[in-house]
Design a protein around this motif. Structure first.
Motif, PDB file in Angstrom:
ATOM      1  N   THR A 141       0.837  -1.202   0.000  1.00  0.00           N
ATOM      2  CA  THR A 141       0.000   0.000   0.000  1.00  0.00           C
ATOM      3  C   THR A 141       0.872   1.254   0.000  1.00  0.00           C
ATOM      4  N   GLU A 142       1.902   1.248   0.850  1.00  0.00           N
ATOM      5  CA  GLU A 142       2.806   2.396   0.931  1.00  0.00           C
ATOM      6  C   GLU A 142       3.563   2.573  -0.387  1.00  0.00           C
ATOM      7  N   GLY A 143       3.942   1.428  -0.954  1.00  0.00           N
ATOM      8  CA  GLY A 143       4.687   1.452  -2.211  1.00  0.00           C
ATOM      9  C   GLY A 143       3.856   1.985  -3.371  1.00  0.00           C
ATOM     10  N   ARG A 144       2.543   1.796  -3.329  1.00  0.00           N
ATOM     11  CA  ARG A 144       1.678   2.259  -4.430  1.00  0.00           C
ATOM     12  C   ARG A 144       1.807   3.763  -4.623  1.00  0.00           C
ATOM     13  N   GLU A 145       1.864   4.475  -3.503  1.00  0.00           N
ATOM     14  CA  GLU A 145       2.018   5.934  -3.581  1.00  0.00           C
ATOM     15  C   GLU A 145       3.364   6.283  -4.235  1.00  0.00           C
ATOM     16  N   LYS A 146       4.404   5.534  -3.840  1.00  0.00           N
ATOM     17  CA  LYS A 146       5.743   5.782  -4.414  1.00  0.00           C
ATOM     18  C   LYS A 146       5.751   5.466  -5.909  1.00  0.00           C
ATOM     19  N   ALA A 147       5.056   4.395  -6.289  1.00  0.00           N
ATOM     20  CA  ALA A 147       5.018   4.011  -7.712  1.00  0.00           C
ATOM     21  C   ALA A 147       4.371   5.132  -8.533  1.00  0.00           C
ATOM     22  N   GLY A 148       3.313   5.727  -7.985  1.00  0.00           N
ATOM     23  CA  GLY A 148       2.667   6.849  -8.666  1.00  0.00           C
ATOM     24  C   GLY A 148       3.616   8.030  -8.802  1.00  0.00           C
ATOM     25  N   GLN A 149       4.369   8.279  -7.733  1.00  0.00           N
ATOM     26  CA  GLN A 149       5.343   9.381  -7.766  1.00  0.00           C
ATOM     27  C   GLN A 149       6.399   9.130  -8.846  1.00  0.00           C
ATOM     28  N   VAL A 150       6.852   7.867  -8.939  1.00  0.00           N
ATOM     29  CA  VAL A 150       7.863   7.530  -9.948  1.00  0.00           C
ATOM     30  C   VAL A 150       7.335   7.863 -11.346  1.00  0.00           C
ATOM     31  N   VAL A 151       6.088   7.462 -11.625  1.00  0.00           N
ATOM     32  CA  VAL A 151       5.506   7.724 -12.956  1.00  0.00           C
ATOM     33  C   VAL A 151       5.460   9.230 -13.211  1.00  0.00           C
ATOM     34  N   ARG A 152       4.975   9.983 -12.238  1.00  0.00           N
ATOM     35  CA  ARG A 152       4.833  11.433 -12.441  1.00  0.00           C
ATOM     36  C   ARG A 152       6.202  12.111 -12.615  1.00  0.00           C
ATOM     37  N   GLN A 153       7.188  11.623 -11.870  1.00  0.00           N
ATOM     38  CA  GLN A 153       8.538  12.192 -12.006  1.00  0.00           C
ATOM     39  C   GLN A 153       9.112  11.875 -13.394  1.00  0.00           C
ATOM     40  N   CYS A 154       8.852  10.668 -13.871  1.00  0.00           N
ATOM     41  CA  CYS A 154       9.335  10.298 -15.211  1.00  0.00           C
ATOM     42  C   CYS A 154       8.729  11.228 -16.261  1.00  0.00           C
ATOM     43  N   LEU A 155       7.429  11.488 -16.133  1.00  0.00           N
ATOM     44  CA  LEU A 155       6.762  12.352 -17.112  1.00  0.00           C
ATOM     45  C   LEU A 155       7.357  13.751 -17.102  1.00  0.00           C
ATOM     46  N   THR A 156       7.829  14.184 -15.951  1.00  0.00           N
ATOM     47  CA  THR A 156       8.391  15.532 -15.833  1.00  0.00           C
ATOM     48  C   THR A 156       9.791  15.624 -16.437  1.00  0.00           C
ATOM     49  N   VAL A 157      10.606  14.613 -16.236  1.00  0.00           N
ATOM     50  CA  VAL A 157      12.003  14.741 -16.688  1.00  0.00           C
ATOM     51  C   VAL A 157      12.230  14.237 -18.113  1.00  0.00           C
ATOM     52  N   LEU A 158      11.216  13.596 -18.701  1.00  0.00           N
ATOM     53  CA  LEU A 158      11.380  13.154 -20.093  1.00  0.00           C
ATOM     54  C   LEU A 158      11.175  14.322 -21.048  1.00  0.00           C
ATOM     55  N   LYS A 159      11.929  14.307 -22.147  1.00  0.00           N
ATOM     56  CA  LYS A 159      11.701  15.290 -23.212  1.00  0.00           C
ATOM     57  C   LYS A 159      10.328  15.034 -23.836  1.00  0.00           C
ATOM     58  N   PRO A 160       9.743  16.042 -24.475  1.00  0.00           N
ATOM     59  CA  PRO A 160       8.470  15.800 -25.164  1.00  0.00           C
ATOM     60  C   PRO A 160       8.577  14.696 -26.217  1.00  0.00           C
ATOM     61  N   SER A 161       9.790  14.508 -26.753  1.00  0.00           N
ATOM     62  CA  SER A 161       9.993  13.430 -27.740  1.00  0.00           C
ATOM     63  C   SER A 161      10.397  12.121 -27.057  1.00  0.00           C
ATOM     64  N   GLY A 162      10.421  12.121 -25.709  1.00  0.00           N
ATOM     65  CA  GLY A 162      10.969  10.981 -24.978  1.00  0.00           C
ATOM     66  C   GLY A 162       9.996   9.831 -24.796  1.00  0.00           C
ATOM     67  N   TYR A 163      10.520   8.745 -24.276  1.00  0.00           N
ATOM     68  CA  TYR A 163       9.735   7.535 -24.052  1.00  0.00           C
ATOM     69  C   TYR A 163       9.980   7.004 -22.640  1.00  0.00           C
ATOM     70  N   LEU A 164       8.919   6.455 -22.088  1.00  0.00           N
ATOM     71  CA  LEU A 164       9.058   5.650 -20.865  1.00  0.00           C
ATOM     72  C   LEU A 164       8.596   4.242 -21.207  1.00  0.00           C
ATOM     73  N   LEU A 165       9.473   3.258 -20.984  1.00  0.00           N
ATOM     74  CA  LEU A 165       9.087   1.862 -21.207  1.00  0.00           C
ATOM     75  C   LEU A 165       9.057   1.141 -19.874  1.00  0.00           C
ATOM     76  N   GLN A 166       7.907   0.569 -19.557  1.00  0.00           N
ATOM     77  CA  GLN A 166       7.805  -0.256 -18.346  1.00  0.00           C
ATOM     78  C   GLN A 166       7.628  -1.706 -18.768  1.00  0.00           C
ATOM     79  N   PHE A 167       8.508  -2.569 -18.273  1.00  0.00           N
ATOM     80  CA  PHE A 167       8.357  -4.013 -18.499  1.00  0.00           C
ATOM     81  C   PHE A 167       7.766  -4.594 -17.229  1.00  0.00           C
TER      82      PHE A 167
END
Ligand SMILES: C[S@@+](CC[C@H](N)C(=O)[O-])C[C@H]1O[C@@H](n2cnc3c(N)ncnc32)[C@H](O)[C@@H]1O
Length: 216
Positions: A141-167
């Motif tokens: 449960t605690e980790g779920r909040e962190k996982a959301g933060q990770v996604v949002r941080q990735c969206l912020t630091v990626l270039k507009p032409s960038g990609y995030l790949l999750q396996f």
């Protein structure tokens, strides 16, 4: 599996098993390189590409990109566990690999990926890889909040032409809803596509791919 101490213990135990070997969650680079290399080869830029592997553990993904990619790339392998980072660093020093492009670099850094903005400028990275890291965080449960933060941080630091790949081994029915919810309200709107990577020991794995539009 969202606690640093848990991972430090895991990598310390692994390191006692003898000579260092890269440990891969799910599968290795060869199984998914066709998702990764074409994206990087198609990226149009005069400066070196910047790739970040979040929660790299002791995976060889970063060094494989460094050795396979013909264009110049700065690869950062980041993990919250200093034990994993030190093992990777020592291995790279004792068994150096040659980059495909002499201008490429490969570094290992201790980093909490819920705080990427402390380390990177907004819109500065070309590709972020996440193999099993968000999955591990989502298990509590605690980790779920962190996982959301990770996604949002990735969206912020990626270039507009960038990609995030999750396996991931999470089913698209659950994962897509969660990803859409977590990416809402960020400054960029994400397009999320999913492809089935294949089955391993009876488990189906997926590749979730984010691309972006600049929001308003
Ligand atoms: C399931 S393992 C995956 C390791 C590697 N990506 C692989 O595929 O073999 C999850 C990794 O995420 C790391 N991790 C967990 N929370 C993290 C955080 N907040 N920031 C960075 N790394 C984290 C752990 O230390 C662990 O190495």
């Amino acid at each position: 599996m969202d606690k640093k101490a848990t991972w430090d213990r895991f990598y310390t135990e692994n390191s006692k098993k003898g000579k260092f070997r890269n440990f891969e969650w799910f599968f290795g680079f060869d199984s998914v390189k066709h998702y990764i290399l074409p994206i990087l080869q198609a990226t149009n830029t005069n400066s070196p590409l910047h790739v970040l592997d979040i929660g790299c553990g002791t995976s060889a993904f970063g060094s494989c990109i460094y050795t396979h990619l013909p264009c110049a790339v700065n690869v950062t392998c980041a993990d919250i566990s200093p034990v994993a980072v030190q093992l990777m660093q020592e291995h790279a020093e004792s068994t150096p690999v040659q980059p495909c492009n002499p201008a490429s670099t490969l570094v290992f850094r201790e980093m909490d990926c819920t705080e990427l903005q402390r380390h990177y400028e907004p819109r500065s990275l070309d590709l972020i890889l996440d193999k099993g890291t968000t999955d591990a965080l989502l298990r509590s449960t605690e980790g779920r909040e962190k996982a959301g933060q990770v996604v949002r941080q990735c969206l912020t630091v990626l270039k507009p032409s960038g990609y995030l790949l999750q396996f991931s081994d999470e089913d698209p029915d659950a994962r897509l809803l969660w990803l859409e919810k977590e990416s809402q309200g960020s400054q960029v709107a994400a397009n999320i596509a999913v492809q089935e990577v294949g089955k391993l020991r009876g488990v189906t794995y997926f590749c979730y791919q984010f691309t972006f539009h600049i929001g308003h």
